[in-house]
Motif scaffolding. Structure first.
Motif, mmCIF file in Angstrom:
data_model
loop_
_atom_site.group_PDB
_atom_site.id
_atom_site.type_symbol
_atom_site.label_atom_id
_atom_site.label_comp_id
_atom_site.label_asym_id
_atom_site.label_seq_id
_atom_site.Cartn_x
_atom_site.Cartn_y
_atom_site.Cartn_z
ATOM 1 N N ARG A 1 0.828 -1.210 0.000
ATOM 2 C CA ARG A 1 0.000 0.000 0.000
ATOM 3 C C ARG A 1 0.861 1.258 0.000
ATOM 4 N NH1 ARG A 1 -5.026 -1.234 4.205
ATOM 5 N NH2 ARG A 1 -5.834 -3.086 3.114
ATOM 6 N N ILE B 1 2.054 1.820 -3.516
ATOM 7 C CA ILE B 1 0.980 2.351 -4.369
ATOM 8 C C ILE B 1 0.756 3.832 -4.077
ATOM 9 C CG2 ILE B 1 -1.491 2.213 -4.892
ATOM 10 C CD1 ILE B 1 -1.298 -0.814 -4.257
ATOM 11 N N GLN B 2 0.724 4.202 -2.797
ATOM 12 C CA GLN B 2 0.533 5.599 -2.428
ATOM 13 C C GLN B 2 1.672 6.462 -2.957
ATOM 14 O OE1 GLN B 2 -2.211 6.915 -0.784
ATOM 15 N NE2 GLN B 2 -1.246 8.848 -1.419
ATOM 16 N N ILE C 1 1.146 7.112 -6.609
ATOM 17 C CA ILE C 1 0.104 8.120 -6.825
ATOM 18 C C ILE C 1 0.674 9.518 -6.615
ATOM 19 C CG2 ILE C 1 -2.068 9.044 -5.914
ATOM 20 C CD1 ILE C 1 -2.848 6.144 -5.234
ATOM 21 N N ASP D 1 -8.403 4.097 -4.902
ATOM 22 C CA ASP D 1 -8.558 3.517 -3.568
ATOM 23 C C ASP D 1 -7.365 2.591 -3.308
ATOM 24 O OD1 ASP D 1 -9.283 1.657 -1.478
ATOM 25 O OD2 ASP D 1 -11.363 2.318 -1.699
ATOM 26 N N VAL D 2 -6.442 3.040 -2.454
ATOM 27 C CA VAL D 2 -5.189 2.300 -2.244
ATOM 28 C C VAL D 2 -5.426 0.903 -1.660
ATOM 29 C CG1 VAL D 2 -3.001 2.274 -0.983
ATOM 30 C CG2 VAL D 2 -3.782 4.381 -2.116
ATOM 31 N N ALA E 1 -6.815 -1.333 -4.425
ATOM 32 C CA ALA E 1 -5.795 -1.665 -5.414
ATOM 33 C C ALA E 1 -4.823 -2.712 -4.864
ATOM 34 C CB ALA E 1 -5.035 -0.411 -5.825
ATOM 35 N N GLY E 2 -4.479 -2.568 -3.576
ATOM 36 C CA GLY E 2 -3.593 -3.542 -2.952
ATOM 37 C C GLY E 2 -4.201 -4.925 -2.927
#
Length: 206
Positions: free
Chosen positions: A144, A147-148, A151, A160-161, A164-165
Motif C-alpha cells: 500500500r 501504491i501511495q 500516486i 482507492d489504495v 488496489a492492494g
C-alpha cells in the motif's frame, strides 16, 4: 522398515541446521499435500529418511513443526520481498519488484506457502493467528505504501489504495491453486505479466 533404517543411517551426517531445514521442507510438502491431520511424525521421519527418535531430537511434536513452518513463512515472505525492492527506483518499478519478488518466494518455497495459506484461515491457535496477521499486515502495508508513493509521484491516477492492494495480492495469492511449475512461465514471470496487465490494462489504447 529395513530400507528406512538404511536411509536413516545414510542421512545422519547432515549437520543440525541442514537437518532442520530438511525436516521443515519435507513437512511443508506433506502438510500442503495431505493436510495437518493426514500427516504423522512417522510420515515426516520416513520422508526425511531418518528415525523418529532423531526427529523428536529436533522437534517435540508435529505442532511445533507446523507452527515453525506457518509462522516462519508469513514472516519470511515479508522480509524476502522487502530485501528485493529496487532501491532508488521509481515507485511504479518498486511495485513491479514487490510482485516479482513475491512470485520468486512462491516458486522457491511453494510447499511452505501452501501450508501457511491453509493455516492462515484454519489454525485454531489464537496466538499464532495474531502473529501471522501482524506479519501479513506488514506485507500488505508495504504494498500500500508503494501504491501511495506512485500516486503522489503522478505515476498512478488517484485511486482507492487498499482496494488496489487487494487486487494485486489476490492475483498473486491464488497462484498456488493452479500453478504447475513444469508448464509455461515461471512464477516470477507470471507476477511480472500480472504487473503489466494490472498497471497497463487489457484494453487496446485508442
Amino acid at each position: 522398515m529395513a530400507r528406512a533404517a538404511v536411509k536413516a543411517q545414510a542421512a545422519e551426517p547432515l549437520d543440525g541446521a541442514e537437518r532442520i531445514l530438511q525436516i521443515l521442507s519435507e513437512s511443508a510438502r506433506l502438510f500442503a499435500t495431505t493436510g495437518y491431520d493426514g500427516t504423522s511424525m512417522r510420515d515426516i521421519a520416513e520422508a526425511c529418511g531418518i528415525s523418529k527418535s532423531l526427529l523428536y531430537h529436533h522437534f517435540k511434536d508435529k505442532d511445533e513443526i507446523y507452527a515453525r513452518i506457518t509462522l516462519g513463512s508469513t514472516r519470511e515472505l515479508y522480509q524476502f520481498v522487502f530485501d528485493r525492492l529496487p532501491e532508488g527506483a521509481r515507485p511504479i518499478e518498486r511495485i513491479r519488484g514487490f510482485m516479482v519478488a513475491t512470485g520468486e518466494y512462491f516458486q522457491r518455497y511453494r510447499w511452505a506457502w501452501v501450508a501457511s495459506t491453509t493455516a492462515f484461515w484454519n489454525d485454531p491457535e489464537q496466538r499464532r493467528q495474531k502473529e501471522r496477521m501482524m506479519w501479513r499486515d506488514r506485507y500488505e502495508n508495504l504494498l500500500r505504501g508503494l501504491i501511495q508513493a506512485a500516486i503522489e509521484a503522478g505515476e498512478l491516477r488517484p485511486l482507492d489504495v487498499p482496494l488496489a492492494g487487494r487486487l494485486i495480492l489476490s492475483s498473486l495469492n491464488w497462484m498456488h491453486r493452479w500453478y504447475k511449475p513444469e508448464k509455461g512461465m515461471s512464477a516470477p514471470q507470471i507476477a511480472d505479466a500480472y504487473f503489466d496487465m494490472i498497471l497497463n490494462g487489457l484494453k487496446v489504447e485508442g
